[in-house]
Each structure stands twice: as C-alpha cells, then as structure tokens.
Scaffold this motif. Structure first.
Motif, PDB file in Angstrom:
ATOM      1  N   HIS A 221       0.833  -1.216   0.000  1.00 20.03           N
ATOM      2  CA  HIS A 221       0.000   0.000   0.000  1.00 20.03           C
ATOM      3  C   HIS A 221       0.863   1.259   0.000  1.00 20.03           C
ATOM      4  O   HIS A 221       1.881   1.308   0.681  1.00 20.03           O
ATOM      5  N   GLN A 222       0.414   2.227  -0.754  1.00 12.94           N
ATOM      6  CA  GLN A 222       1.131   3.510  -0.781  1.00 12.94           C
ATOM      7  C   GLN A 222       0.158   4.654  -0.492  1.00 12.94           C
ATOM      8  O   GLN A 222      -1.048   4.494  -0.621  1.00 12.94           O
ATOM      9  N   ILE A 223       0.749   5.799  -0.158  1.00 18.51           N
ATOM     10  CA  ILE A 223      -0.039   7.032  -0.173  1.00 18.51           C
ATOM     11  C   ILE A 223       0.697   7.989  -1.102  1.00 18.51           C
ATOM     12  O   ILE A 223       1.897   8.239  -0.945  1.00 18.51           O
ATOM     13  N   GLU A 224      -0.022   8.477  -2.079  1.00 17.34           N
ATOM     14  CA  GLU A 224       0.541   9.421  -3.035  1.00 17.34           C
ATOM     15  C   GLU A 224       0.121  10.821  -2.616  1.00 17.34           C
ATOM     16  O   GLU A 224      -0.977  11.019  -2.093  1.00 17.34           O
ATOM     17  N   GLY A 225       0.988  11.794  -2.872  1.00 20.23           N
ATOM     18  CA  GLY A 225       0.604  13.176  -2.603  1.00 20.23           C
ATOM     19  C   GLY A 225       0.953  14.047  -3.804  1.00 20.23           C
ATOM     20  O   GLY A 225       1.948  13.787  -4.495  1.00 20.23           O
ATOM     21  N   LEU A 226       0.135  15.014  -4.072  1.00 25.17           N
ATOM     22  CA  LEU A 226       0.427  15.937  -5.178  1.00 25.17           C
ATOM     23  C   LEU A 226      -0.098  17.316  -4.820  1.00 25.17           C
ATOM     24  O   LEU A 226      -1.247  17.464  -4.394  1.00 25.17           O
ATOM     25  N   TYR A 227       0.782  18.307  -4.987  1.00 30.05           N
ATOM     26  CA  TYR A 227       0.380  19.683  -4.713  1.00 30.05           C
ATOM     27  C   TYR A 227       0.770  20.519  -5.926  1.00 30.05           C
ATOM     28  O   TYR A 227       1.948  20.538  -6.311  1.00 30.05           O
ATOM     29  N   VAL A 228      -0.195  21.151  -6.572  1.00 33.63           N
ATOM     30  CA  VAL A 228       0.107  21.999  -7.733  1.00 33.63           C
ATOM     31  C   VAL A 228      -0.432  23.393  -7.465  1.00 33.63           C
ATOM     32  O   VAL A 228      -1.601  23.562  -7.088  1.00 33.63           O
ATOM     33  N   ASP A 229       0.446  24.367  -7.627  1.00 33.41           N
ATOM     34  CA  ASP A 229       0.028  25.766  -7.446  1.00 33.41           C
ATOM     35  C   ASP A 229       1.103  26.635  -8.096  1.00 33.41           C
ATOM     36  O   ASP A 229       2.051  26.118  -8.680  1.00 33.41           O
ATOM     37  N   LYS A 230       0.984  27.942  -7.929  1.00 30.78           N
ATOM     38  CA  LYS A 230       2.057  28.789  -8.440  1.00 30.78           C
ATOM     39  C   LYS A 230       3.139  28.900  -7.375  1.00 30.78           C
ATOM     40  O   LYS A 230       2.833  28.917  -6.180  1.00 30.78           O
ATOM     41  N   ASN A 231       4.383  28.984  -7.805  1.00 33.98           N
ATOM     42  CA  ASN A 231       5.525  29.204  -6.903  1.00 33.98           C
ATOM     43  C   ASN A 231       5.675  28.171  -5.788  1.00 33.98           C
ATOM     44  O   ASN A 231       5.989  28.521  -4.645  1.00 33.98           O
ATOM     45  N   VAL A 232       5.421  26.925  -6.080  1.00 32.81           N
ATOM     46  CA  VAL A 232       5.663  25.880  -5.073  1.00 32.81           C
ATOM     47  C   VAL A 232       7.156  25.557  -5.093  1.00 32.81           C
ATOM     48  O   VAL A 232       7.769  25.468  -6.165  1.00 32.81           O
ATOM     49  N   THR A 233       7.738  25.381  -3.904  1.00 32.45           N
ATOM     50  CA  THR A 233       9.185  25.128  -3.839  1.00 32.45           C
ATOM     51  C   THR A 233       9.490  23.863  -3.032  1.00 32.45           C
ATOM     52  O   THR A 233       8.626  23.329  -2.342  1.00 32.45           O
ATOM     53  N   VAL A 234      10.770  23.457  -3.100  1.00 33.78           N
ATOM     54  CA  VAL A 234      11.222  22.300  -2.313  1.00 33.78           C
ATOM     55  C   VAL A 234      11.004  22.549  -0.821  1.00 33.78           C
ATOM     56  O   VAL A 234      10.730  21.632  -0.046  1.00 33.78           O
ATOM     57  N   LYS A 235      11.101  23.825  -0.449  1.00 36.38           N
ATOM     58  CA  LYS A 235      10.913  24.177   0.952  1.00 36.38           C
ATOM     59  C   LYS A 235       9.488  23.813   1.419  1.00 36.38           C
ATOM     60  O   LYS A 235       9.286  23.293   2.525  1.00 36.38           O
ATOM     61  N   ASP A 236       8.514  24.066   0.536  1.00 36.18           N
ATOM     62  CA  ASP A 236       7.125  23.692   0.878  1.00 36.18           C
ATOM     63  C   ASP A 236       7.016  22.178   1.064  1.00 36.18           C
ATOM     64  O   ASP A 236       6.342  21.692   1.970  1.00 36.18           O
ATOM     65  N   LEU A 237       7.690  21.472   0.148  1.00 42.98           N
ATOM     66  CA  LEU A 237       7.648  20.010   0.202  1.00 42.98           C
ATOM     67  C   LEU A 237       8.227  19.513   1.519  1.00 42.98           C
ATOM     68  O   LEU A 237       7.622  18.711   2.232  1.00 42.98           O
TER      69      LEU A 237
END
Ligand code: DAH
Length: 346
Positions: A221-237
């Motif tokens: 089992h996995q959990i996938e995540g996806l966040y799409v927006d303007k100006n998303v950075t590695v820091k947010d991740l």
C-alpha cells in the motif's frame, strides 16, 4: 416383570448421577438399551407373556423406555453444559452478555492510512481515488517513464491479457492494462480531471512482481501526494513532510532529503527519517519515501502549462511506516491475519 422394569428405572435414576462424560454416557446407554442391556432383555420376553397381559406389558415397556430416554437426555444436557462452561472457564449464565464479545479493530495498515489522511487533510489535502487496474499510459507514459524503463519490465509489473477490456477503466489510447505498480497513476487521472491548483493525497493498493520475503510483498500500500500551485518550492515540500512525520511519530523526528531519480520529478529525492529516538528501531537513518518537484513533462502530458504551474509530489509505503513505527521486522506479519499479532494494535 413390572417389578423388574421398575427396578431398572430406579437403578438407572440412581446410576445416572455419576455419568459425566460422553464415553460414560455411551456405556450407560448400552447397559440399558444395547443388545445385552437390562431393558432389552426384559423387552425380549414379550413373546413369553400371556396374550391377555400383553397390552399392559407393552404399555409398561413404553413408559419405561420413555423414562430411560428422558434420563439419557438429562445426562446429555448436563454433559454439554459442563463442556461449554469448561471451555469458557466459568459456569454459564445465558442472560449475561457474551464474555468473549470482541468488537474487532482496524488493521494496523488501515490505522496508519487513516491517521496520515487525517494529518494531510488538516493542511488542505483532499483524498483522491484511482483504480487498481490501470493502463500503461497512466502508470508510465504520462509519468515520463520511457518504454524501455526497467520498471515497465514484465518481471516487475503485472500486465493483464490483451483480450481483457474494462469498460469502466478508460484507456487513453490502445495501451495495455496493468495492475498499478504505484499510486502515482492517481496524479495523472486527477490532473486530467481537474484544473490547477490542487492538493490531493491518494491511499491505495499497488502490485509488483516481487518475490515475497521479509521486506517485499507482491501487493502493498502507498499514499501518493500531489500539490500543484504557483511558486511551489522544495521548501514547501520539506515543510509539509516534516509536519506529517512529526504529527505521526513525534516532534523529535527529523527528515533529510537525498538526491535521487524518478522520471516524474525533477529534482527528485529520497527521504530518510531519523529514527534514533524510537527505541524499537535499530538504524539511525531509514529511507522512508520518494518525492520531488513535478517534472514539466508531466504537466505537459496533462495539459497544465509548466511555465505557470509548479508542484511537488511524493509517494510513501504504508507498510514501511508501519514496520518502522511498530518495530515489525517481517512485512508478512501484516498479511497473515494472525490474531496474536493483530491484537497488539487493537
Ligand atoms: N512512485 C514511487 C515508487 O513507487 C514513489 C514516488 C517517488 C512517488 C517520487 C512520487 C514521487 O510521487 O514524486 O517508488
């Protein structure tokens, strides 16, 4: 004759008190009604009885038989009650609620899945669903995974027979069906379905042609995540993942990103998690998941403008988290449904 029958009843009433097992009951019954039993012997004498006395004799025989059967039923009831109460360890009061009443509990993998979903929901993620049977396009092509990528190998991925068709699982083109090898497929389905911005997680079952051993299972089992927006950075991740793991396992938890490669993210990372404070876990740093910034080619595949939109994606194995969190050293325990194991998570 009458007296003999009365005597048989009296002695049966007396002797029956000490009959306490099924085997004793059999012997007791044979002593009365078996081929050489005392009651059978008397019964056989019917032929020698004078004709006019036969009806009265027949009646007495029947009454005796009924009484003996009553006694046998009583003994059987007593034996069954004793057996039952010894199994439950106490005398039975049928008016009480069942002492073995167990409401059941959620499987540890379900508990972790639910907990992680709740954690991500708190920061605005919604749950998206995908299907376990997928097509090559959603599993690989749209995720920038070239036709010769090893993950697509027959030895790694389950392909369905070409003659099979699922009307409820849309194909993008004429590509083959697969059992999805990761939940990243849901990224593509969701992006084709919704305009940006979006923020989803998607828990689900995945399949790989792995030989089962202590750390591999053909389905997991996995959990996938996806966040799409303007100006998303590695820091947010990183901040989101830190928040997630700290919420799940405690404030002391640390993560570190190691450069890695996934076809659908650039840059890509593997995330190690610092488990030193969790006494059950031996290793200091444990690899826990993959993640990265969504590759522009993935945005192109779903018709998002990569000049405008940015995003991060991640995928984590629920079994892996369970094993780390609970100190489980063999993944197979999670599937054997052995109550001695599962009861620990009730
Ligand atoms: N799909 C990867 C796997 O199954 C995990 C993963 C890595 C998912 C990076 C992602 C990602 O979304 O960005 O091993």
């Amino acid at each position: 004759m009458q007296e003999t029958l009365d005597a048989i009843i009296r002695s049966a009433e007396n002797d029956c008190r000490v009959v306490s097992t099924r085997a004793e009951l059999e012997a007791f019954k044979a002593g009365l009604m078996g081929p050489r039993g005392s009651f059978t012997q008397v019964r056989k004498q019917m032929g020698q009885i004078a004709k006019e006395e036969r009806p009265a004799f027949g009646k007495k025989i029947n009454e005796t038989k009924n009484r003996l059967e009553e006694l046998l039923a009583e003994i059987m009831g007593r034996i069954e009650r004793t057996e039952l109460s010894s199994r439950l360890g106490a005398a039975i009061d049928p008016t009480l609620p069942s002492p073995e009443h167990s409401p059941g509990s959620l499987h540890p993998l379900t508990q972790i899945r639910d907990e992680l979903c709740a954690i991500f929901r708190q920061v605005g993620f919604v749950v998206a669903e995908g299907s376990e049977v997928e097509t090559e396009f959603f599993c690989f092509d749209a995720l920038n995974t070239p036709p010769d990528h090893p993950a697509r190998d027959l030895q790694d991925t389950y392909y369905l027979q070409e003659k099979i068709h699922f009307s409820n699982i849309p194909q993008h083109d004429k590509e083959r069906y697969v059992l999805r090898s990761h939940t990243s497929t849901v990224q593509i389905r969701t992006m084709l379905d919704q305009p940006p911005p979006l923020r989803i997680i998607s828990p689900g079952r995945c399949f790989r042609r792995d030989t089962p051993d202590a750390t591999h299972s053909a389905n997991f089992h996995q959990i996938e995540g996806l966040y799409v927006d303007k100006n998303v950075t590695v820091k947010d991740l990183k901040a989101t993942l830190d928040y997630c793991f700290q919420s799940l396992m405690g404030k002391e938890v640390r993560t570190r990103f190691r450069p890695h490669f996934f076809p659908y993210t650039e840059p890509s990372f593997e995330v190690d998690f610092h488990s030193g404070h969790l006494a059950k876990v031996g290793a200091e740093w444990t690899e826990i998941m993959g993640c990265g910034m969504v590759d522009p080619s993935v945005f192109e595949a779903v018709g998002y403008d990569p000049e405008v939109w940015t995003g991060y994606a991640f995928g984590l194995g629920i079994e892996r988290i369970a094993m780390i969190l609970y100190g489980v050293d063999d993944i197979r325990y999670l599937y054997q449904n052995d109550l001695r194991f599962l009861d620990q998570f009730a």
